[in-house]
Every structure is written in structure tokens, then in C-alpha cells.
Design a protein around this motif. Structure first.
Motif, PDB file in Angstrom:
ATOM      1  N   ARG A  45       3.899   1.070   3.915  1.00 53.50           N
ATOM      2  CA  ARG A  45       2.870   1.850   4.627  1.00 53.50           C
ATOM      3  C   ARG A  45       1.552   1.784   3.872  1.00 53.50           C
ATOM      4  O   ARG A  45       0.490   1.586   4.467  1.00 53.50           O
ATOM      5  N   GLN A  46       1.618   1.966   2.553  1.00 52.53           N
ATOM      6  CA  GLN A  46       0.407   1.920   1.728  1.00 52.53           C
ATOM      7  C   GLN A  46      -0.235   0.535   1.793  1.00 52.53           C
ATOM      8  O   GLN A  46      -1.456   0.414   1.922  1.00 52.53           O
ATOM      9  N   PHE A  47       0.564  -0.507   1.718  1.00 48.43           N
ATOM     10  CA  PHE A  47       0.071  -1.878   1.792  1.00 48.43           C
ATOM     11  C   PHE A  47      -0.640  -2.117   3.123  1.00 48.43           C
ATOM     12  O   PHE A  47      -1.755  -2.653   3.163  1.00 48.43           O
ATOM     13  N   ALA A  48      -0.004  -1.706   4.220  1.00 47.87           N
ATOM     14  CA  ALA A  48      -0.592  -1.887   5.550  1.00 47.87           C
ATOM     15  C   ALA A  48      -1.847  -1.037   5.721  1.00 47.87           C
ATOM     16  O   ALA A  48      -2.860  -1.511   6.270  1.00 47.87           O
ATOM     17  N   ASP A  49      -1.817   0.202   5.229  1.00 47.58           N
ATOM     18  CA  ASP A  49      -2.983   1.084   5.324  1.00 47.58           C
ATOM     19  C   ASP A  49      -4.184   0.504   4.576  1.00 47.58           C
ATOM     20  O   ASP A  49      -5.307   0.536   5.089  1.00 47.58           O
ATOM     21  N   ALA A  50      -3.945  -0.021   3.395  1.00 40.52           N
ATOM     22  CA  ALA A  50      -5.026  -0.558   2.562  1.00 40.52           C
ATOM     23  C   ALA A  50      -5.711  -1.749   3.229  1.00 40.52           C
ATOM     24  O   ALA A  50      -6.868  -2.051   2.930  1.00 40.52           O
ATOM     25  N   ARG A  51      -5.021  -2.416   4.121  1.00 42.63           N
ATOM     26  CA  ARG A  51      -5.563  -3.603   4.788  1.00 42.63           C
ATOM     27  C   ARG A  51      -5.881  -3.362   6.263  1.00 42.63           C
ATOM     28  O   ARG A  51      -6.240  -4.280   6.978  1.00 42.63           O
ATOM     29  N   ASP A  52      -5.706  -2.108   6.714  1.00 44.36           N
ATOM     30  CA  ASP A  52      -5.911  -1.745   8.105  1.00 44.36           C
ATOM     31  C   ASP A  52      -5.058  -2.611   9.037  1.00 44.36           C
ATOM     32  O   ASP A  52      -5.503  -3.090  10.073  1.00 44.36           O
ATOM     33  N   TRP A  53      -3.809  -2.801   8.643  1.00 44.86           N
ATOM     34  CA  TRP A  53      -2.896  -3.638   9.410  1.00 44.86           C
ATOM     35  C   TRP A  53      -1.994  -2.841  10.345  1.00 44.86           C
ATOM     36  O   TRP A  53      -1.246  -3.447  11.125  1.00 44.86           O
ATOM     37  N   GLN A  54      -2.058  -1.503  10.311  1.00 45.23           N
ATOM     38  CA  GLN A  54      -1.153  -0.723  11.151  1.00 45.23           C
ATOM     39  C   GLN A  54      -1.276  -1.132  12.618  1.00 45.23           C
ATOM     40  O   GLN A  54      -0.294  -1.165  13.343  1.00 45.23           O
ATOM     41  N   ARG A  55      -2.493  -1.425  13.037  1.00 49.79           N
ATOM     42  CA  ARG A  55      -2.709  -1.770  14.447  1.00 49.79           C
ATOM     43  C   ARG A  55      -1.990  -3.053  14.850  1.00 49.79           C
ATOM     44  O   ARG A  55      -1.700  -3.283  16.020  1.00 49.79           O
ATOM     45  N   PHE A  56      -1.686  -3.905  13.876  1.00 48.76           N
ATOM     46  CA  PHE A  56      -0.961  -5.148  14.156  1.00 48.76           C
ATOM     47  C   PHE A  56       0.551  -4.965  14.047  1.00 48.76           C
ATOM     48  O   PHE A  56       1.314  -5.798  14.529  1.00 48.76           O
ATOM     49  N   HIS A  57       0.964  -3.882  13.400  1.00 45.39           N
ATOM     50  CA  HIS A  57       2.385  -3.660  13.154  1.00 45.39           C
ATOM     51  C   HIS A  57       3.045  -2.934  14.318  1.00 45.39           C
ATOM     52  O   HIS A  57       3.599  -1.853  14.177  1.00 45.39           O
ATOM     53  N   THR A  58       2.997  -3.586  15.459  1.00 43.00           N
ATOM     54  CA  THR A  58       3.694  -3.084  16.637  1.00 43.00           C
ATOM     55  C   THR A  58       5.143  -3.581  16.580  1.00 43.00           C
ATOM     56  O   THR A  58       5.427  -4.584  15.904  1.00 43.00           O
ATOM     57  N   PRO A  59       6.043  -2.906  17.259  1.00 38.93           N
ATOM     58  CA  PRO A  59       7.425  -3.402  17.250  1.00 38.93           C
ATOM     59  C   PRO A  59       7.530  -4.871  17.670  1.00 38.93           C
ATOM     60  O   PRO A  59       8.256  -5.647  17.043  1.00 38.93           O
ATOM     61  N   ARG A  60       6.808  -5.254  18.689  1.00 38.91           N
ATOM     62  CA  ARG A  60       6.855  -6.645  19.157  1.00 38.91           C
ATOM     63  C   ARG A  60       6.379  -7.607  18.084  1.00 38.91           C
ATOM     64  O   ARG A  60       7.032  -8.610  17.785  1.00 38.91           O
ATOM     65  N   ASN A  61       5.224  -7.323  17.485  1.00 35.86           N
ATOM     66  CA  ASN A  61       4.690  -8.216  16.456  1.00 35.86           C
ATOM     67  C   ASN A  61       5.600  -8.287  15.234  1.00 35.86           C
ATOM     68  O   ASN A  61       5.794  -9.361  14.654  1.00 35.86           O
ATOM     69  N   LEU A  62       6.145  -7.151  14.839  1.00 35.93           N
ATOM     70  CA  LEU A  62       7.043  -7.142  13.687  1.00 35.93           C
ATOM     71  C   LEU A  62       8.324  -7.909  13.982  1.00 35.93           C
ATOM     72  O   LEU A  62       8.843  -8.631  13.124  1.00 35.93           O
ATOM     73  N   MET A  63       8.839  -7.780  15.201  1.00 37.89           N
ATOM     74  CA  MET A  63      10.051  -8.521  15.570  1.00 37.89           C
ATOM     75  C   MET A  63       9.788 -10.020  15.563  1.00 37.89           C
ATOM     76  O   MET A  63      10.620 -10.806  15.092  1.00 37.89           O
ATOM     77  N   LEU A  64       8.627 -10.425  16.066  1.00 38.43           N
ATOM     78  CA  LEU A  64       8.293 -11.853  16.048  1.00 38.43           C
ATOM     79  C   LEU A  64       8.139 -12.367  14.622  1.00 38.43           C
ATOM     80  O   LEU A  64       8.600 -13.471  14.287  1.00 38.43           O
ATOM     81  N   ALA A  65       7.500 -11.582  13.764  1.00 38.83           N
ATOM     82  CA  ALA A  65       7.347 -11.972  12.364  1.00 38.83           C
ATOM     83  C   ALA A  65       8.711 -12.042  11.676  1.00 38.83           C
ATOM     84  O   ALA A  65       8.983 -12.970  10.903  1.00 38.83           O
ATOM     85  N   LEU A  66       9.576 -11.076  11.979  1.00 37.63           N
ATOM     86  CA  LEU A  66      10.923 -11.076  11.409  1.00 37.63           C
ATOM     87  C   LEU A  66      11.684 -12.324  11.839  1.00 37.63           C
ATOM     88  O   LEU A  66      12.352 -12.972  11.026  1.00 37.63           O
ATOM     89  N   THR A  67      11.567 -12.674  13.099  1.00 38.56           N
ATOM     90  CA  THR A  67      12.237 -13.867  13.612  1.00 38.56           C
ATOM     91  C   THR A  67      11.761 -15.117  12.874  1.00 38.56           C
ATOM     92  O   THR A  67      12.561 -15.984  12.513  1.00 38.56           O
ATOM     93  N   GLY A  68      10.459 -15.196  12.629  1.00 34.58           N
ATOM     94  CA  GLY A  68       9.918 -16.324  11.885  1.00 34.58           C
ATOM     95  C   GLY A  68      10.472 -16.387  10.475  1.00 34.58           C
ATOM     96  O   GLY A  68      10.817 -17.471   9.968  1.00 34.58           O
ATOM     97  N   GLU A  69      10.581 -15.233   9.831  1.00 32.90           N
ATOM     98  CA  GLU A  69      11.109 -15.199   8.463  1.00 32.90           C
ATOM     99  C   GLU A  69      12.591 -15.559   8.425  1.00 32.90           C
ATOM    100  O   GLU A  69      13.043 -16.236   7.505  1.00 32.90           O
ATOM    101  N   VAL A  70      13.349 -15.115   9.427  1.00 32.58           N
ATOM    102  CA  VAL A  70      14.759 -15.499   9.493  1.00 32.58           C
ATOM    103  C   VAL A  70      14.860 -17.014   9.668  1.00 32.58           C
ATOM    104  O   VAL A  70      15.731 -17.662   9.074  1.00 32.58           O
ATOM    105  N   GLY A  71      13.951 -17.588  10.440  1.00 35.94           N
ATOM    106  CA  GLY A  71      13.921 -19.043  10.591  1.00 35.94           C
ATOM    107  C   GLY A  71      13.653 -19.746   9.272  1.00 35.94           C
ATOM    108  O   GLY A  71      14.272 -20.771   8.963  1.00 35.94           O
ATOM    109  N   GLU A  72      12.741 -19.199   8.478  1.00 34.71           N
ATOM    110  CA  GLU A  72      12.456 -19.793   7.166  1.00 34.71           C
ATOM    111  C   GLU A  72      13.665 -19.666   6.244  1.00 34.71           C
ATOM    112  O   GLU A  72      13.956 -20.580   5.466  1.00 34.71           O
ATOM    113  N   LEU A  73      14.391 -18.565   6.337  1.00 28.07           N
ATOM    114  CA  LEU A  73      15.608 -18.399   5.552  1.00 28.07           C
ATOM    115  C   LEU A  73      16.666 -19.407   6.004  1.00 28.07           C
ATOM    116  O   LEU A  73      17.326 -20.048   5.183  1.00 28.07           O
ATOM    117  N   ALA A  74      16.819 -19.550   7.303  1.00 28.01           N
ATOM    118  CA  ALA A  74      17.793 -20.500   7.843  1.00 28.01           C
ATOM    119  C   ALA A  74      17.473 -21.924   7.412  1.00 28.01           C
ATOM    120  O   ALA A  74      18.388 -22.721   7.143  1.00 28.01           O
TER     121      ALA A  74
END
Length: 114
Positions: A18-47
Motif C-alpha cells: 500500500r505504501q509503495f503504491a501510495d508513494a507512486r500514486d499507483w492506486q488508481r491503476f491497481h484495479t482487480p482487473r489490472n492486478l489479475m492481468l499483471a498476476l497472469t503475466g508474472e505466472v507466465g514468467e514463472l512458467a
């Protein structure tokens, strides 16, 4: 199966994210949809780290410093996005994990072990 009362204490990670996102004004980008898409990308990198490796080669990644470092980083990325998604969606991870483990214990009993 007895499930521990607390499986994961993510409060520190949640606060740090929360602090990291607040410091960069990223909360507005951290919607469930955007976070799920980012998570999917990271799982792909792990795979990708496991792609084309045999089971034995994948298990041996801990003995390869560069591969192990990438493995740690990708697992951390997945964990951070998953925890952030849970936070933004209002999911209590401790409760969700405990509840799911209890449901799994009922659904998949350990034959002759309890």
C-alpha cells in the motif's frame, strides 16, 4: 485435519505494498482487473523458467545460482500481485486459506490417517 488458526500473516506485505503504491500514486491503476492481468503475466514468467526442463532439471534449479535467483524473483512477483489483488478485493487471506484448507480436508480425506 486440524487447520492452524493463522496460516499466513500478510499484514506487513500488505502495508508495504500500500505504501509503495501510495508513494507512486499507483492506486488508481491497481484495479482487480489490472492486478489479475499483471498476476497472469508474472505466472507466465514463472512458467517460462520451467518450460523445456525435465522434472529433474526443474528440481535442480536450487543448485544453479542464476536460475534460482530468477525463480525467487518470479515467485516473489506472483506472491506480491496475489496479495495486492486480495487486498484490493477485500479478501482476508488468513481466513480464505483456513477456510479452503478445511474444505479440502473434507473433500479429500486422508484415508486411514485420521
Amino acid at each position: 485435519m486440524t487447520v492452524p488458526a493463522v496460516l499466513l500473516d500478510a499484514r506487513g506485505l500488505i502495508a508495504a505494498q500500500r505504501q509503495f503504491a501510495d508513494a507512486r500514486d499507483w492506486q488508481r491503476f491497481h484495479t482487480p482487473r489490472n492486478l489479475m492481468l499483471a498476476l497472469t503475466g508474472e505466472v507466465g514468467e514463472l512458467a517460462e523458467l520451467f518450460q523445456w526442463r525435465t522434472d529433474a532439471e526443474a528440481a535442480a534449479m536450487a543448485s544453479e545460482p542464476q536460475a534460482f535467483e530468477r525463480l525467487q524473483e518470479e515467485i516473489a512477483d506472483v506472491m506480491m500481485y496475489l496479495v495486492r489483488l486480495a487486498d484490493v478485493c477485500g479478501v482476508d487471506l488468513d481466513h480464505a486459506l483456513q477456510d479452503k484448507l478445511q474444505k479440502n480436508a473434507l473433500k479429500y480425506p486422508a484415508a486411514g490417517r485420521e
